[in-house]
Write a protein that holds these residues in place. Structure first.
Motif, mmCIF file in Angstrom:
data_model
loop_
_atom_site.group_PDB
_atom_site.id
_atom_site.type_symbol
_atom_site.label_atom_id
_atom_site.label_comp_id
_atom_site.label_asym_id
_atom_site.label_seq_id
_atom_site.Cartn_x
_atom_site.Cartn_y
_atom_site.Cartn_z
ATOM 1 N N SER A 64 2.342 1.856 -3.215
ATOM 2 C CA SER A 64 1.206 2.277 -4.510
ATOM 3 C C SER A 64 1.096 3.652 -4.132
ATOM 4 O O SER A 64 0.827 4.404 -5.197
ATOM 5 N N HIS A 65 1.135 4.100 -2.965
ATOM 6 C CA HIS A 65 1.111 5.561 -2.603
ATOM 7 C C HIS A 65 2.344 6.260 -3.311
ATOM 8 O O HIS A 65 2.368 7.282 -4.108
ATOM 9 N N LEU B 185 0.954 -1.043 -0.047
ATOM 10 C CA LEU B 185 0.239 -0.065 -0.074
ATOM 11 C C LEU B 185 0.725 1.258 -0.085
ATOM 12 O O LEU B 185 0.570 2.219 -0.754
ATOM 13 N N GLN C 116 -2.681 12.311 -4.052
ATOM 14 C CA GLN C 116 -1.231 12.212 -4.595
ATOM 15 C C GLN C 116 -0.690 13.610 -4.488
ATOM 16 O O GLN C 116 0.688 13.436 -4.599
ATOM 17 N N SER D 105 1.115 7.423 -13.418
ATOM 18 C CA SER D 105 0.990 6.105 -12.830
ATOM 19 C C SER D 105 0.340 5.124 -13.876
ATOM 20 O O SER D 105 -0.724 5.642 -14.276
ATOM 21 N N ASN E 10 2.218 6.943 -6.927
ATOM 22 C CA ASN E 10 1.306 7.828 -7.221
ATOM 23 C C ASN E 10 1.674 9.316 -6.890
ATOM 24 O O ASN E 10 1.223 10.277 -7.234
ATOM 25 N N GLU F 41 -4.216 4.676 4.395
ATOM 26 C CA GLU F 41 -4.973 3.915 3.259
ATOM 27 C C GLU F 41 -5.079 5.032 2.370
ATOM 28 O O GLU F 41 -5.058 5.050 1.061
HETATM 29 C C1 LIG Z 1 -2.449 5.099 -7.095
HETATM 30 O O1 LIG Z 1 -3.152 5.267 -8.532
HETATM 31 C C2 LIG Z 1 -3.947 4.091 -8.996
HETATM 32 C C3 LIG Z 1 -4.228 4.529 -10.447
HETATM 33 O O2 LIG Z 1 -4.984 5.710 -10.404
HETATM 34 C C4 LIG Z 1 -4.969 3.679 -8.266
HETATM 35 O O3 LIG Z 1 -5.514 2.556 -8.771
HETATM 36 C C5 LIG Z 1 -4.341 3.438 -6.746
HETATM 37 O O4 LIG Z 1 -5.492 2.910 -5.741
HETATM 38 C C6 LIG Z 1 -3.590 4.620 -6.067
HETATM 39 N N1 LIG Z 1 -3.049 4.131 -4.937
HETATM 40 C C7 LIG Z 1 -3.339 4.620 -3.875
HETATM 41 C C8 LIG Z 1 -2.851 3.816 -2.721
HETATM 42 O O5 LIG Z 1 -4.114 5.579 -3.701
#
Ligand SMILES: *[C@@H]1O[C@H](CO)[C@@H](O)[C@H](O)[C@H]1NC(C)=O
Length: 443
Positions: free
Chosen positions: A120-121, A117, A231, A442, A124, A227
């Motif tokens: 993923s952040h 997680l 961005q 992203s 972004n 959570e």
């Molecule tokens: C990062 O961006 C992607 C694509 O927009 C999205 O699917 C994903 O949930 C985002 N990650 C977070 C942790 O917000």
């Protein structure tokens, strides 16, 4: 009223073309210039200059030449000169004319579950990654935090999209011999707080002192277990142009715990000092650490978390005395000047709350944004679980098949309904400023 940090005219007029960012000298066309008599020549010159400028803004983002900010010895020399008077942190550090570098500090402990997680952040984050150094501290971990971290870092730094690559990533490992477990209740029980917060303060200081470099303009502290966070969080916080700034941290609640109420303040370490708090401090031994949010220490302080108004301006600022560590943006000069996360009782506080107190005492502005909310992951504590409805039980009669089907349908509908509240839309200011910012895509 909040002060809007928008005016570009306030930015120093640096020219990236000048190797050492010398202030531009203004010049005037001489009054009786020969050009004045030739309108066509003048038009052509003006036209070509504006064409050049518009082409320039279409150019792909340049790799910043960090070293150019500091006068330096020839490239084959092993002597480096830094003029720290050049160290600056402005409201829009991501533009081509400012290129302010950010150090992101992330302390980790048994965090392997949260790392995907977190990354993923990180993928972004819209602030140019080439301006960001990542630094992680792995401490007292019994899971495979280090291995997962290394793998995820290799993935992002080797990604086929160059915009995703961070300028640099450092991993530091050191155990501090934490005496309490990492479970929610271990971490949040009252007795453990003082010693725990002192150790965490020390850990942050070790991370910071290992990672902070003269090039850094900003330091962003971030927890791994977030959570939802915009961005543009770095740009959004930076626009406030404050020494220390922190958003409001809440957590979503599942229905079995919150009922109608599907969200709850999470971080109670961000607060304003109160008379009761000052009196309490006076009554305690010098070495005692006050931790906020526990009945044992009633301070009656106003909390940032509870100052939220869902209709309020997301730019609203309130002054704070204590801050939490979940997400703080700090001008690097605050740390260079000696502020830190006390690993001892400083004015009866430690770690981030002590840092807030210390920064205030040093004369820095410490603000919180009551209506700019980011969301911590929901983790059930023992206390939470005790509120969970018991399954079965003597009183409950068997449901008929029809009732069971209805109940299942209802549960399904609830699951679909349970969505984490969305973050507020980005502000217009940021949207306009973002045009100067390179797109970090992203996929
Ligand atoms: C990062 O961006 C992607 C694509 O927009 C999205 O699917 C994903 O949930 C985002 N990650 C977070 C942790 O917000």
């Amino acid at each position: 009223m909040i002060r809007r940090a928008d005016s570009k005219s306030k930015l120093p007029q640096w020219s990236p073309a000048d190797k050492y960012y010398v202030r531009k000298k203004s010049f005037k066309v001489a009054k009786h210039s020969r050009i004045r008599g030739r309108p066509l020549v003048l038009i052509i010159i003006v036209f070509s200059i504006s064409l050049l400028f518009s082409l320039y803004s279409f150019l792909p983002y340049r790799e910043p030449n960090f070293k150019s900010r500091f006068k330096k010895f020839p490239s084959d020399s092993n002597i480096v000169y830094y003029d720290l008077a050049d160290s600056r942190a402005t409201a829009s550090g991501w533009t081509a004319s400012t290129e302010e570098r950010v150090l992101i500090c992330i302390p980790l402990r048994d965090a392997s579950d949260h790392l995907p997680l977190l990354f993923s952040h990180l993928r972004n984050i819209s602030y140019p990654h080439s301006l960001i150094d990542l630094s992680f501290l792995v401490s007292d971990s019994e899971d495979n935090t280090l291995a997962v971290l290394t793998q995820l870092l290799e993935d992002i730094q080797g990604d086929s999209i160059p915009d995703l690559h961070y300028n640099r990533a450092d991993i530091f490992e050191k155990d501090f011999g934490q005496i309490v477990g990492q479970g929610f209740s271990d971490r949040h029980g009252f007795a453990a707080q003082g010693p725990r917060r002192k150790l965490m303060g020390r850990a942050r200081n070790w991370l910071l002192s290992a990672a902070l470099r003269p090039e850094h303009s900003w330091v962003y502290w971030r927890d791994a277990d977030i959570e939802i966070s915009p961005q543009s969080i770095l740009e959004d916080l930076m626009l406030h142009d404050k020494d220390v700034v922190t958003p409001n941290i809440w957590r979503p609640l599942p229905e079995w715990l919150g009922g109608e109420q599907r969200e709850q303040p999470y971080d109670l370490n961000a607060w304003q000092e109160s008379d009761a708090g000052l009196d309490l401090a006076k009554s305690l031994p010098e070495d005692a650490v006050i931790v906020e949010g526990y009945a044992e220490y009633a301070t009656w302080r106003p909390h940032l978390a509870y100052s939220r108004s869902t209709e309020g301006d997301i730019h609203e600022e309130v002054d704070l005395d204590g801050v939490g560590g979940v997400s703080i943006l700090v001008k690097a000069d605050v740390f260079r000047s000696g502020a830190h996360f006390p690993g001892f009782a400083f004015m009866n506080h430690a770690e981030t709350e002590g840092f807030g107190k210390m920064a205030r005492r040093m004369g820095y502005r410490v603000v919180g944004l009551p209506n700019y909310v980011i969301w911590h992951v929901f983790e059930a504590s023992v206390d939470d679980i005790s509120k969970q409805p018991k399954k079965g039980g003597a009183k409950r009669r068997m449901m008929t098949r029809k009732e069971k089907a209805a109940k299942e349908a209802e549960q399904e509908a609830q699951e679909v309904e349970f969505q984490i509240p969305q973050v507020p839309p980005q502000n217009e200011q940021h949207a306009s400023a973002e045009r100067d910012s390179p797109k970090t895509t992203s996929a």
